[in-house]
Design a protein around this motif. Structure first.
Motif, PDB file in Angstrom:
ATOM      1  N   PHE A 134       3.014   0.006   2.468  1.00 14.34           N
ATOM      2  CA  PHE A 134       2.305   1.160   1.909  1.00 14.34           C
ATOM      3  C   PHE A 134       2.651   2.600   2.168  1.00 14.34           C
ATOM      4  CE2 PHE A 134       1.290   1.833   6.568  1.00 14.34           C
ATOM      5  CZ  PHE A 134       0.493   3.157   6.396  1.00 14.34           C
ATOM      6  N   VAL A 160      -0.742  -0.323  -2.851  1.00 16.58           N
ATOM      7  CA  VAL A 160      -0.395  -1.138  -1.847  1.00 16.58           C
ATOM      8  C   VAL A 160      -1.310  -1.518  -0.771  1.00 16.58           C
ATOM      9  CG1 VAL A 160       1.594  -1.462  -0.174  1.00 16.58           C
ATOM     10  CG2 VAL A 160       2.103  -0.365  -2.438  1.00 16.58           C
ATOM     11  N   VAL A 161      -2.067  -0.671  -0.381  1.00 15.71           N
ATOM     12  CA  VAL A 161      -3.094  -0.869   0.597  1.00 15.71           C
ATOM     13  C   VAL A 161      -4.089  -1.834   0.155  1.00 15.71           C
ATOM     14  CG1 VAL A 161      -4.929   0.313   1.971  1.00 15.71           C
ATOM     15  CG2 VAL A 161      -2.542   1.435   1.961  1.00 15.71           C
TER      16      VAL A 161
END
Length: 325
Positions: A134, A160-161
């Motif tokens: 992330f 991404v998180v």
């Protein structure tokens, strides 16, 4: 049955990709499936892991640190060099470098097992690189292509998180609190992940069928070079640092195999469909190259090599001491 399906993943990927190439109209409209399917894959990864696997980090911090550094240096640098040498156009360059900045893929754990590597180490390396993604993936992408293509670093970080970190952590929680129930169905998740990534690849191939006719061979060459540099770099650095054959094989596979599904999802969301093409091709190729490498290494036992390397150290020390004396 499920194990056979998972082990034949590259074959299914090639077959469905060929169908998508010939009949793109059946796959191209379904780009909306990419992100949910990738989240499903990450959830499956979390479920199949355990808290104990992360505790391995405390036992072998130096090797974990080395493997993680290699992942986020060798692969981005290799991607950048490949783009320079092949003079890739901007969209393809973005896709290759984005791919190089992604964490390790879960397929590396299977390939590591077949290659007689250290599976526990492989799982931890994949997990750690995933949890760091992330920050690492958006930042490194910006470093390597930020001067050429506008990179939405914060947007990628959030993606991404949401797509990786949250599903993996949720999967870990499910595995921890419902261990008995999950144990009975744990073998299903690799097959689900394989099916999901095959569909993701087909959608990208269908979306880029016209682009493939023009630059398919160039993308394939870039992917082969990138993957080869990662595998060779990971192995040679490990051997140069006097790590065991088992560790060297593990680090080679962990370095050279990427979470290509993540690069596809990020490319679609933050760049272009063409930028997703290297990730889709990589998904097929790195499993084929990994399977070939595993087949080669599986014929060579690591225990004898490791013993030989250990026995050579005192022998060499004895020779050197005699010369000095």
């Amino acid at each position: 049955m499920l194990k056979n399906f998972t082990s034949l993943f590259p074959l299914w990927a090639v077959i469905l990709s060929a169908i998508a190439y010939v009949y793109p109209e059946y796959f191209a409209p379904h780009q909306g499936l990419i992100v949910p399917f990738l989240s499903l894959i990450m959830l499956g990864m979390g479920v199949t892991l355990s808290v104990d696997s992360f505790l391995e980090v405390l036992k072998r911090p130096s090797v974990i640190f080395l493997g993680t550094v290699m992942k986020y240096t060798i692969m981005p640098l290799s991607a950048w060099l490949v783009c320079l040498v092949l003079r890739l156009p901007a969209d393809l360059m973005t896709g290759v470098i984005l791919l190089g900045c992604c964490p390790g893929g879960t397929a590396s754990n299977v390939i590591c097992y077949l290659a007689k590597g250290d599976v526990a180490l492989s799982i931890v390396l994949t997990s750690v690189s995933t949890l760091l993604a992330f920050l690492a993936t958006p930042f490194l992408t910006w470093v390597f292509i930020g001067q050429t293509v506008e990179v939405d670093v914060m947007g990628m970080l959030i993606s991404v998180v949401n797509v990786v970190i949250v599903p993996v952590v949720l999967g870990l929680a499910i595995s921890y609190f419902f261990e008995k129930q999950i144990r009975a169905v744990r073998d299903i998740f690799p097959a689900i992940s394989a099916a999901a990534i095959v569909i993701i690849i087909a959608v990208i191939i269908g979306t880029n069928s016209a682009n493939l006719k023009q630059s398919g061979s160039l993308v394939l060459l870039a992917v082969i070079l990138h993957n080869g540099l990662g595998l060779a770099g990971g192995y040679l650095v490990a051997k140069a640092l006097k790590l065991s054959e088992t560790e060297a094989r593990t680090l080679a596979i962990a370095t050279g195999m990427q979470n290509s599904g993540l690069s596809v999802a990020l490319a679609i969301k933050h760049f272009t469909a063409v930028a997703a093409l290297p990730g889709a091709i990589f998904s097929i190729w790195h499993n084929l190259s990994g399977a070939f490498l595993a087949g080669h290494w599986s014929k060579t036992g690591v225990s004898d090599i490791d013993k030989k390397e250990k026995s050579e150290v005192p022998a060499k020390v004895g020779i050197y001491s005699k010369k000095l004396g």
